[in-house]
Design a protein around this motif. Structure first.
Motif, PDB file in Angstrom:
ATOM      1  N   VAL A  30       0.860  -1.179   0.000  1.00  0.00           N
ATOM      2  CA  VAL A  30       0.000   0.000   0.000  1.00  0.00           C
ATOM      3  C   VAL A  30       0.900   1.235   0.000  1.00  0.00           C
ATOM      4  N   PRO A  31       0.609   2.228  -0.825  1.00  0.00           N
ATOM      5  CA  PRO A  31       1.439   3.436  -0.833  1.00  0.00           C
ATOM      6  C   PRO A  31       1.517   4.082   0.548  1.00  0.00           C
ATOM      7  N   ARG A  32       2.670   4.671   0.826  1.00  0.00           N
ATOM      8  CA  ARG A  32       2.859   5.349   2.110  1.00  0.00           C
ATOM      9  C   ARG A  32       2.990   6.844   1.863  1.00  0.00           C
ATOM     10  N   LEU A  33       2.694   7.623   2.887  1.00  0.00           N
ATOM     11  CA  LEU A  33       2.712   9.079   2.784  1.00  0.00           C
ATOM     12  C   LEU A  33       3.989   9.650   3.377  1.00  0.00           C
ATOM     13  N   LEU A  34       4.810  10.271   2.543  1.00  0.00           N
ATOM     14  CA  LEU A  34       6.012  10.975   2.982  1.00  0.00           C
ATOM     15  C   LEU A  34       5.673  12.460   3.030  1.00  0.00           C
ATOM     16  N   VAL A  35       5.976  13.104   4.164  1.00  0.00           N
ATOM     17  CA  VAL A  35       5.697  14.528   4.314  1.00  0.00           C
ATOM     18  C   VAL A  35       7.003  15.251   4.624  1.00  0.00           C
ATOM     19  N   SER A  36       7.325  16.257   3.826  1.00  0.00           N
ATOM     20  CA  SER A  36       8.500  17.088   4.085  1.00  0.00           C
ATOM     21  C   SER A  36       8.129  18.145   5.113  1.00  0.00           C
ATOM     22  N   VAL A  37       8.971  18.275   6.139  1.00  0.00           N
ATOM     23  CA  VAL A  37       8.698  19.227   7.218  1.00  0.00           C
ATOM     24  C   VAL A  37       9.898  20.133   7.439  1.00  0.00           C
ATOM     25  N   ARG A  38       9.624  21.334   7.972  1.00  0.00           N
ATOM     26  CA  ARG A  38      10.681  22.306   8.260  1.00  0.00           C
ATOM     27  C   ARG A  38      10.815  22.615   9.733  1.00  0.00           C
ATOM     28  N   GLU A  60      14.737  26.880   2.168  1.00  0.00           N
ATOM     29  CA  GLU A  60      15.348  28.206   2.018  1.00  0.00           C
ATOM     30  C   GLU A  60      16.845  28.104   1.727  1.00  0.00           C
ATOM     31  N   ARG A  61      17.409  26.911   1.942  1.00  0.00           N
ATOM     32  CA  ARG A  61      18.827  26.655   1.653  1.00  0.00           C
ATOM     33  C   ARG A  61      19.018  25.923   0.324  1.00  0.00           C
ATOM     34  N   GLY A  62      17.970  25.846  -0.467  1.00  0.00           N
ATOM     35  CA  GLY A  62      18.028  25.162  -1.759  1.00  0.00           C
ATOM     36  C   GLY A  62      17.154  23.918  -1.743  1.00  0.00           C
ATOM     37  N   SER A  63      16.994  23.301  -2.917  1.00  0.00           N
ATOM     38  CA  SER A  63      16.088  22.160  -3.029  1.00  0.00           C
ATOM     39  C   SER A  63      16.497  20.975  -2.155  1.00  0.00           C
ATOM     40  N   LEU A  64      17.771  20.840  -1.882  1.00  0.00           N
ATOM     41  CA  LEU A  64      18.256  19.781  -0.990  1.00  0.00           C
ATOM     42  C   LEU A  64      18.929  20.389   0.237  1.00  0.00           C
ATOM     43  N   GLY A  65      18.362  21.490   0.702  1.00  0.00           N
ATOM     44  CA  GLY A  65      18.955  22.222   1.816  1.00  0.00           C
ATOM     45  C   GLY A  65      19.014  21.421   3.106  1.00  0.00           C
ATOM     46  N   ARG A  66      20.191  21.438   3.712  1.00  0.00           N
ATOM     47  CA  ARG A  66      20.391  20.740   4.987  1.00  0.00           C
ATOM     48  C   ARG A  66      19.773  21.545   6.118  1.00  0.00           C
ATOM     49  N   PRO A  67      18.900  20.924   6.912  1.00  0.00           N
ATOM     50  CA  PRO A  67      18.271  21.664   8.017  1.00  0.00           C
ATOM     51  C   PRO A  67      19.244  21.861   9.179  1.00  0.00           C
ATOM     52  N   PRO A  68      19.049  22.901   9.979  1.00  0.00           N
ATOM     53  CA  PRO A  68      19.888  23.107  11.161  1.00  0.00           C
ATOM     54  C   PRO A  68      19.726  21.934  12.141  1.00  0.00           C
ATOM     55  N   ARG A  69      20.795  21.641  12.872  1.00  0.00           N
ATOM     56  CA  ARG A  69      20.765  20.516  13.810  1.00  0.00           C
ATOM     57  C   ARG A  69      19.668  20.643  14.853  1.00  0.00           C
ATOM     58  N   ALA A  83       5.092   9.150  17.454  1.00  0.00           N
ATOM     59  CA  ALA A  83       5.088   7.977  16.574  1.00  0.00           C
ATOM     60  C   ALA A  83       6.506   7.454  16.383  1.00  0.00           C
ATOM     61  N   PRO A  84       7.074   6.807  17.406  1.00  0.00           N
ATOM     62  CA  PRO A  84       8.474   6.381  17.332  1.00  0.00           C
ATOM     63  C   PRO A  84       8.791   5.386  16.211  1.00  0.00           C
ATOM     64  N   HIS A  85       7.777   4.760  15.634  1.00  0.00           N
ATOM     65  CA  HIS A  85       7.997   3.808  14.545  1.00  0.00           C
ATOM     66  C   HIS A  85       8.189   4.491  13.189  1.00  0.00           C
ATOM     67  N   VAL A  86       7.898   5.778  13.099  1.00  0.00           N
ATOM     68  CA  VAL A  86       7.953   6.489  11.815  1.00  0.00           C
ATOM     69  C   VAL A  86       9.409   6.831  11.475  1.00  0.00           C
ATOM     70  N   PRO A  87       9.867   6.405  10.291  1.00  0.00           N
ATOM     71  CA  PRO A  87      11.229   6.757   9.884  1.00  0.00           C
ATOM     72  C   PRO A  87      11.345   8.230   9.508  1.00  0.00           C
ATOM     73  N   VAL A  88      12.569   8.751   9.653  1.00  0.00           N
ATOM     74  CA  VAL A  88      12.853  10.150   9.327  1.00  0.00           C
ATOM     75  C   VAL A  88      14.019  10.187   8.352  1.00  0.00           C
ATOM     76  N   SER A  89      13.852  10.935   7.273  1.00  0.00           N
ATOM     77  CA  SER A  89      14.972  11.185   6.367  1.00  0.00           C
ATOM     78  C   SER A  89      15.366  12.647   6.503  1.00  0.00           C
ATOM     79  N   ILE A  90      16.636  12.911   6.253  1.00  0.00           N
ATOM     80  CA  ILE A  90      17.168  14.263   6.437  1.00  0.00           C
ATOM     81  C   ILE A  90      18.049  14.616   5.247  1.00  0.00           C
ATOM     82  N   ALA A  91      17.799  15.768   4.669  1.00  0.00           N
ATOM     83  CA  ALA A  91      18.651  16.242   3.579  1.00  0.00           C
ATOM     84  C   ALA A  91      20.024  16.572   4.150  1.00  0.00           C
TER      85      ALA A  91
END
Length: 92
Positions: A30-38, A60-69, A83-91
Motif C-alpha cells: 500500500v502506498p505510504r505518505l512521505l511529508v517534508s517538514v521544516r 530556504e537553503r536550496g532544493s536539498l537544503g540541509r536543516p539546522p541541527r 510515533a516512534p515507529h515512523v522513519p525520518v529522512s534528512i537532507a
C-alpha cells in the motif's frame, strides 16, 4: 509468502478501510505518505495527519537544503513522542 504479510493480512479491517500501521501498509504494498517538514510543529501536524515517513528539509537553503541541527533534534523529539515507529529522512 512472507510471514509479515500474513500477519498484516490477518489484521486488515473488515470495513476495507486503510487504517493499518505503516509497517503493514508497506508489507502489503500500500502506498505510504512521505511529508517534508521544516519544523517540530510541522512534524507534529504531519504525524497527527497520518504521515508514514518524515523528511526534514530546509528549502530556504536550496532544493536539498540541509536543516539546522536544532530543527532535526526537535523533529526527532516530536517523532519519538508521537510515533516512534515512523522513519525520518534528512537532507544532508
Amino acid at each position: 509468502m512472507n510471514s509479515s504479510v500474513d500477519e498484516c493480512e490477518a489484521v486488515l479491517p473488515a470495513d476495507g478501510s486503510a487504517a493499518l500501521a505503516g509497517e503493514c501498509r508497506f508489507a502489503l504494498g500500500v502506498p505510504r505518505l512521505l511529508v517534508s517538514v521544516r519544523s517540530a510543529a510541522e512534524a507534529a501536524a504531519a504525524l497527527q495527519g497520518g504521515a508514514d515517513v518524515l523528511d526534514v528539509k530546509a528549502p530556504e537553503r536550496g532544493s536539498l537544503g540541509r536543516p539546522p541541527r536544532q530543527v532535526v533534534r526537535a523533529v526527532l523529539a516530536v517523532r519519538d513522542v508521537l510515533a516512534p515507529h515512523v522513519p525520518v529522512s534528512i537532507a544532508l
